[in-house]
Structure formats: C-alpha cells, structure tokens
Design a protein around this motif. Structure first.
Motif, PDB file in Angstrom:
ATOM      1  N   ASN A  37      -2.068  11.764 -12.671  1.00 37.21           N
ATOM      2  CA  ASN A  37      -0.735  11.905 -13.254  1.00 37.21           C
ATOM      3  C   ASN A  37       0.204  10.771 -12.822  1.00 37.21           C
ATOM      4  O   ASN A  37       1.049  10.324 -13.604  1.00 37.21           O
ATOM      5  CB  ASN A  37      -0.127  13.263 -12.895  1.00 37.21           C
ATOM      6  N   GLU A  38       0.038  10.311 -11.598  1.00 38.38           N
ATOM      7  CA  GLU A  38       0.835   9.154 -11.164  1.00 38.38           C
ATOM      8  C   GLU A  38       0.550   7.947 -12.057  1.00 38.38           C
ATOM      9  O   GLU A  38       1.463   7.212 -12.445  1.00 38.38           O
ATOM     10  CB  GLU A  38       0.507   8.785  -9.708  1.00 38.38           C
ATOM     11  N   ILE A  39      -0.731   7.745 -12.374  1.00 37.94           N
ATOM     12  CA  ILE A  39      -1.094   6.628 -13.261  1.00 37.94           C
ATOM     13  C   ILE A  39      -0.469   6.823 -14.642  1.00 37.94           C
ATOM     14  O   ILE A  39       0.139   5.905 -15.210  1.00 37.94           O
ATOM     15  CB  ILE A  39      -2.637   6.514 -13.390  1.00 37.94           C
ATOM     16  N   GLY A  41       8.975  17.479 -10.417  1.00 30.60           N
ATOM     17  CA  GLY A  41       7.588  17.847 -10.154  1.00 30.60           C
ATOM     18  C   GLY A  41       7.050  16.933  -9.060  1.00 30.60           C
ATOM     19  O   GLY A  41       7.621  15.877  -8.783  1.00 30.60           O
ATOM     20  N   TRP A  42       5.954  17.335  -8.463  1.00 31.75           N
ATOM     21  CA  TRP A  42       5.395  16.585  -7.336  1.00 31.75           C
ATOM     22  C   TRP A  42       4.964  15.175  -7.763  1.00 31.75           C
ATOM     23  O   TRP A  42       5.176  14.195  -7.042  1.00 31.75           O
ATOM     24  CB  TRP A  42       4.195  17.385  -6.812  1.00 31.75           C
ATOM     25  N   HIS A  43       4.348  15.073  -8.955  1.00 30.62           N
ATOM     26  CA  HIS A  43       3.724  13.800  -9.331  1.00 30.62           C
ATOM     27  C   HIS A  43       4.749  12.684  -9.553  1.00 30.62           C
ATOM     28  O   HIS A  43       4.511  11.543  -9.173  1.00 30.62           O
ATOM     29  CB  HIS A  43       2.864  13.992 -10.585  1.00 30.62           C
ATOM     30  N   GLU A 100       7.484  12.243  -8.100  1.00 30.30           N
ATOM     31  CA  GLU A 100       8.002  11.771  -6.804  1.00 30.30           C
ATOM     32  C   GLU A 100       7.305  10.486  -6.392  1.00 30.30           C
ATOM     33  O   GLU A 100       7.945   9.492  -6.021  1.00 30.30           O
ATOM     34  CB  GLU A 100       7.704  12.800  -5.690  1.00 30.30           C
ATOM     35  N   CYS A 101       5.971  10.543  -6.420  1.00 33.22           N
ATOM     36  CA  CYS A 101       5.211   9.410  -5.878  1.00 33.22           C
ATOM     37  C   CYS A 101       5.342   8.185  -6.786  1.00 33.22           C
ATOM     38  O   CYS A 101       5.487   7.063  -6.288  1.00 33.22           O
ATOM     39  CB  CYS A 101       3.759   9.798  -5.663  1.00 33.22           C
ATOM     40  N   SER A 102       5.302   8.394  -8.106  1.00 30.58           N
ATOM     41  CA  SER A 102       5.457   7.246  -9.007  1.00 30.58           C
ATOM     42  C   SER A 102       6.796   6.548  -8.758  1.00 30.58           C
ATOM     43  O   SER A 102       6.869   5.327  -8.647  1.00 30.58           O
ATOM     44  CB  SER A 102       5.404   7.701 -10.468  1.00 30.58           C
ATOM     45  N   MET A 110       0.832  -1.208   0.000  1.00 26.93           N
ATOM     46  CA  MET A 110       0.000   0.000   0.000  1.00 26.93           C
ATOM     47  C   MET A 110       0.865   1.255   0.000  1.00 26.93           C
ATOM     48  O   MET A 110       1.834   1.350   0.745  1.00 26.93           O
ATOM     49  CB  MET A 110      -0.903  -0.001   1.238  1.00 26.93           C
ATOM     50  N   TYR A 111       0.452   2.214  -0.815  1.00 23.23           N
ATOM     51  CA  TYR A 111       1.139   3.506  -0.857  1.00 23.23           C
ATOM     52  C   TYR A 111       0.136   4.597  -0.509  1.00 23.23           C
ATOM     53  O   TYR A 111      -0.959   4.634  -1.064  1.00 23.23           O
ATOM     54  CB  TYR A 111       1.710   3.753  -2.256  1.00 23.23           C
ATOM     55  N   THR A 112       0.523   5.455   0.422  1.00 20.34           N
ATOM     56  CA  THR A 112      -0.328   6.597   0.740  1.00 20.34           C
ATOM     57  C   THR A 112       0.495   7.874   0.613  1.00 20.34           C
ATOM     58  O   THR A 112       1.661   7.912   0.994  1.00 20.34           O
ATOM     59  CB  THR A 112      -0.894   6.503   2.176  1.00 20.34           C
ATOM     60  N   CYS A 113      -0.129   8.902   0.020  1.00 16.32           N
ATOM     61  CA  CYS A 113       0.579  10.170  -0.176  1.00 16.32           C
ATOM     62  C   CYS A 113       0.678  10.885   1.160  1.00 16.32           C
ATOM     63  O   CYS A 113      -0.329  11.177   1.805  1.00 16.32           O
ATOM     64  CB  CYS A 113      -0.153  11.043  -1.183  1.00 16.32           C
ATOM     65  N   GLY A 114       1.885  11.151   1.559  1.00 11.38           N
ATOM     66  CA  GLY A 114       2.121  11.788   2.859  1.00 11.38           C
ATOM     67  C   GLY A 114       2.041  13.301   2.762  1.00 11.38           C
ATOM     68  O   GLY A 114       1.596  13.854   1.761  1.00 11.38           O
ATOM     69  N   PRO A 154      -5.094  16.657  -9.961  1.00 11.70           N
ATOM     70  CA  PRO A 154      -4.349  15.935 -10.983  1.00 11.70           C
ATOM     71  C   PRO A 154      -3.399  14.851 -10.450  1.00 11.70           C
ATOM     72  O   PRO A 154      -2.930  14.021 -11.218  1.00 11.70           O
ATOM     73  CB  PRO A 154      -3.509  17.050 -11.615  1.00 11.70           C
ATOM     74  N   HIS A 155      -3.137  14.867  -9.131  1.00 11.70           N
ATOM     75  CA  HIS A 155      -1.984  14.109  -8.644  1.00 11.70           C
ATOM     76  C   HIS A 155      -2.047  12.616  -8.987  1.00 11.70           C
ATOM     77  O   HIS A 155      -1.126  12.063  -9.602  1.00 11.70           O
ATOM     78  CB  HIS A 155      -1.828  14.318  -7.137  1.00 11.70           C
ATOM     79  N   HIS A 156      -3.124  11.957  -8.610  1.00 16.28           N
ATOM     80  CA  HIS A 156      -3.167  10.506  -8.836  1.00 16.28           C
ATOM     81  C   HIS A 156      -3.371  10.158 -10.309  1.00 16.28           C
ATOM     82  O   HIS A 156      -2.850   9.150 -10.799  1.00 16.28           O
ATOM     83  CB  HIS A 156      -4.248   9.877  -7.951  1.00 16.28           C
ATOM     84  N   MET A 195       4.790   5.488   2.897  1.00 13.70           N
ATOM     85  CA  MET A 195       4.272   6.862   2.837  1.00 13.70           C
ATOM     86  C   MET A 195       5.431   7.786   2.517  1.00 13.70           C
ATOM     87  O   MET A 195       6.537   7.608   3.038  1.00 13.70           O
ATOM     88  CB  MET A 195       3.648   7.265   4.174  1.00 13.70           C
ATOM     89  N   ASN A 196       5.162   8.743   1.639  1.00 14.49           N
ATOM     90  CA  ASN A 196       6.225   9.691   1.288  1.00 14.49           C
ATOM     91  C   ASN A 196       6.098  10.961   2.114  1.00 14.49           C
ATOM     92  O   ASN A 196       5.029  11.298   2.614  1.00 14.49           O
ATOM     93  CB  ASN A 196       6.149  10.060  -0.194  1.00 14.49           C
ATOM     94  N   ILE A 197       7.204  11.644   2.247  1.00 16.30           N
ATOM     95  CA  ILE A 197       7.220  13.001   2.782  1.00 16.30           C
ATOM     96  C   ILE A 197       7.651  13.888   1.616  1.00 16.30           C
ATOM     97  O   ILE A 197       8.761  13.725   1.101  1.00 16.30           O
ATOM     98  CB  ILE A 197       8.248  13.132   3.928  1.00 16.30           C
TER      99      ILE A 197
HETATM  100 ZN   LIG Z   1       1.474  11.253  -3.959  1.00 18.97          ZN
END
Ligand SMILES: [Zn+2]
Length: 466
Positions: free
Chosen positions: A238-240, A205-207, A209-211, A26-30, A234-236, A66-68
């Motif tokens: 864009n991650e996809i 960019g922010w997006h 990071e999470c990918s 599981m990944y959750t955006c921190g 847009p975040h998720h 979880m990311n910071i």
């Molecule tokens: Zn995220």
C-alpha cells in the motif's frame, strides 16, 4: 564481490549502491506503540541495525528515518479503555521502545518521527491522490482505489486483477484474501480521537503515515525500505501504491524484509505461553547483548528458532570472544611475528567482509571469526603466538564488534566502576604482600559478589565482568 542484497521487489540478489553520492537514504517501519516490543519485532530492528552498521562499515553515510506509529485502531481502543489521551498512553511504550533499543545497542536512526506530528503532510498526500483520481469518499472516510493502480501486487507478487472494484476495508491490517480498497483517512466513530482537516474530520490510516513521512524526509525515491516480512502485504504494498500514484516514480529501489521468529519451534503467542519481551528475558538473567547476539546470528532471511538453549549458547559464544580479547590484551608474547597466523588473520577479515557483503550472511561471518579464534588460541597454547600478531588480531575483533557490538559487557545497575575494581585489586595485592590473606580473600569475595571475576597470572591479576 560487491555489496549485494536480496530485493523483495525483484526477487533477485542485486548489487547495492545508493542513487545519489555516498549517502544511503533508508526508511524502516518503526513500532506501533501500544505494547512492549516482543522478540519477533526486536529481530527485525536488530536486522536493520546490522544493515545500517554494515553500510557504515562499507563507508556509506546513513540518512535513516524510522517512524513511531502513535495512532492506530489498537492505540485508540486501548487509550480509551484506560481513559488516557493518545499522547499519555503512547508515551510509556515509546519510552520502553527507546530503552529496549538502547539495551540492544541499536544505533539511533538519524531521524525518529511520530505519526501524530505529521498529520498535515498526510492530509496533503491524500489531497494529491484525490487530484489524480486515486480516491473516493464513502461514509466520510477516504479510500484508495486499487483498480486505478495496475501495478498493485508487484511487491507481494500477488495477482489482484480479480478483485471486485469498490469493495472496501477500513482496518489497517488484513490478509491477502481480503485485499480491498484501503482506507487513507478514517471518519471518526463516536467518541474517537480525530483531527480537523481540509478533507474533513478524521484520522490517518496506517499506510499513508509511512508514505508521507518517508517522502518528506528522504525524497520521492528511497534507496532502501526495510521491515519484517509481515509488512510486505498489505502495508508495504500500500505504501508503494500511494507513493507511486503521487510521484509516478519508484518509491524504493531496494525492499529488504526479515523473516519470522519461532520460539522453541512454535509460533510465538501469548496463549501458548512462549511470548517474550526483552524485559522478560532480562528478568530471567539474560543480558541484552546475549539476546542481540542470538537475534543477529541467524541470517535475516532465514526463520529463526529462538530457544533458551540458543540464548545459553550465545552467552557462551560471547564469553569465548571476551576471554580471547582479554588474553590478547594481557598475555605476554615473544617478540616477532608468526607469518602463517598473520595470513590467517587477513583471511578471516576477508571472509568476514565477504560474508556480510553477501546479503548480510551473519552466520558465515561469525564462522570466519570463530575459526580464527580457534587457530589463534591453539597458537597461543603452543607458544607460537608472537607479539606482532596481537594488533592484527585485535583489529579483527574491532571490525567484528563494529557490526555485532557484543564485546562490551552491560554494566549492572549499581555495579562497580572499572576504576573501583582496579583500586580493590591494588588493595588485594598489597594485602597479599603483607600476608594478610584474610583481607585478600575478602576482597576477592566482594568482587565476585559484584560480578567481577579475578584471574591471577604471572603478569599480575586480570579481571572481567561475569
Ligand atoms: Zn511503515
């Protein structure tokens, strides 16, 4: 019924099972650490905590990342304004986030990862996107070409087919009307922080990071990706677009999003004067577990109206449960078993579990518990509660608290330890026996000042924290 969740991607309630074995990846955006988290953010993190605790309750192992986010537009701007490095500036808010999380009893994820420590992974991800033709460079920045990804919009269920090719946006956050090619790597403006890299100087960019971090730690396809509804677009989205362009595989099987929170029926904002952090509420005398209870009590897909009355009710509800537990633990009951009440206890456990299996319906789960508490208290008052009913009732409370975690009071800083309280109670009993009532009253007062409430019963003195 099996465990099931509403999946934002399919807009269906689906039976959940991890893809591989017994472990849920599981990944959750921190948090973006440029400020103290507000209660809207904390609602999302509390929902994610209930989610992970329920998966653990159901026997799964967790691999939760979880990311910071410790670099973005706001952080760069604020750090520069305070003449601090990014690390100096974000350390304070990262620390505050960890403190708030601990106070709210959020279980730490298996891994907490910082964006600034994964720049090479992000650069590598952007290079892969470039090799596959998903990027272009403009003014030194690298953009993602959304027209190359026909499924763009599948998470937010927006039709972006009419979007003008080549129109760009280089801020991290924007709304649907401004859907454009988004920035992966930003060329530095004058005086801005940047990293040297194979794709030129800049910062991610922010997006991306999470990918990059999600796939590094959890593989190409996650079981669950969660966050607040504000992250769907847009975040998720864009991650996809990024992740699936790189791997040609589904990025996450389940997308779970928690709803917004209003304060006293209004949108929370600093200008409206209804903006709360956990610290604000603690300063007003509310214990963190009371905030946790209120945030968790409304099912995550419903809007939550956060009110001071609601906080007070939450405190009363917790008190009721603590008193019930104390009564279970300390009252004497006749030997034997009340079969009917035992049946009620088992039914309450079943309802509690079925409610949480049903897309984490916390309101129903709490209702099942409180109905039982009412019935058990009635049985106790009517002398129909038996010694054999004690353990099953305590087991129900333990199951509840494994998920909700509110029964243990927060120890006041500098407060008395349990052992010291017991000592004073012994001393008070001795004073009473020697008819030194002045001393026994004095001890009761002392304890009350320290937030300890005494109750004298036939079986002796029991106590609780206020
Ligand atoms: Zn995220």
């Amino acid at each position: 019924m099996a465990l099931r969740f509403y999946n934002t991607l399919t807009q269906q309630v689906e039976v959940f099972q991890p893809l591989q074995g017994n472990t849920v990846r599981m990944y959750t955006c921190g948090p973006t650490v440029y400020n103290f988290a507000h209660i809207g953010n904390l609602r999302t993190f509390t929902f994610e905590d209930i989610l992970r605790r329920w998966l653990l309750y159901r026997g799964y192992k967790m691999d939760h990342v979880m990311n910071i986010t410790d670099v973005d537009d706001k952080i760069i701007r604020n750090a520069a304004a305070e003449h601090k490095s990014l690390a100096e500036y974000t350390a304070k808010y990262t620390e505050a986030f960890l403190e708030d999380s601990a106070a709210l009893r959020l279980q730490p994820p298996e891994k907490m990862v910082k964006a600034t420590q994964h720049i090479p992974e992000m650069v590598a991800a952007i290079e892969k996107l470039s090799e596959r033709g998903f990027t272009y460079v403009s003014d030194g920045s690298v953009y993602y070409r959304i027209s190359k990804f026909p499924e763009y919009g599948k998470l937010s269920h927006n039709d972006f087919t009419g979007i003008r090719a080549g129109a760009r946006v280089d801020v991290d956050e924007y709304d649907k009307a401004n859907a454009r090619d988004f920035v992966l790597w930003k060329a530095p403006k004058d005086g801005e922080v940047f990293w040297e890299s194979e794709i030129g100087p800049g910062r991610p960019g922010w997006h991306i990071e999470c990918s990059a971090m999600a796939m590094k730690y959890l593989g190409e396809t996650l079981d669950i990706h969660a966050g607040g509804v504000d992250l769907i677009f847009p975040h998720h989205e864009n991650e996809i677009a990024q992740s699936e362009a790189i791997t040609s595989k589904p990025f996450a099987r389940f997308w779970l999003h928690s709803e917004f929170l209003n304060v006293e029926s209004h949108k929370m904002s600093k200008s409206a004067g209804n903006f709360y952090t956990l610290r604000d509420l603690q300063a007003e005398g509310y214990q963190a577990e009371v905030v946790r209870y209120l945030l968790a009590s409304v099912p995550y897909r419903k809007k939550l109206n956060f009110t001071i009355d609601g906080l007070k009710s939450a405190a009363v509800a917790i008190d009721r449960l603590r008193n019930f537990k104390l009564r279970l633990e300390t009252d004497k009951y006749p030997e034997g078993l009340n079969e009917k009440l035992l049946e009620r206890t088992h039914a309450a456990v079943r309802q509690f579990e079925e409610s949480l299996d049903d897309d984490l319906n916390t309101a129903e789960a709490l209702a099942a518990l409180f109905e039982f508490v009412r019935d058990a208290n009635t049985a106790m008052d009517a002398s129909e509660f038996r010694a054999g009913n004690r353990a099953p009732a305590l087991d129900l409370l333990e199951r509840f608290d494994r998920v909700f975690d509110v029964l243990r009071p927060t120890q006041a800083a500098g407060g008395l330890s349990d052992a010291r309280v017991e000592e004073l109670i012994q001393e008070r009993a001795a004073a009473k026996r020697s008819r030194n009532f002045a001393r026994s009253d004095q001890i009761r007062e002392e304890l009350l000042d320290a937030g300890i409430i005494l109750e004298d019963t036939k079986e002796g003195t029991r106590w609780k924290r206020k």
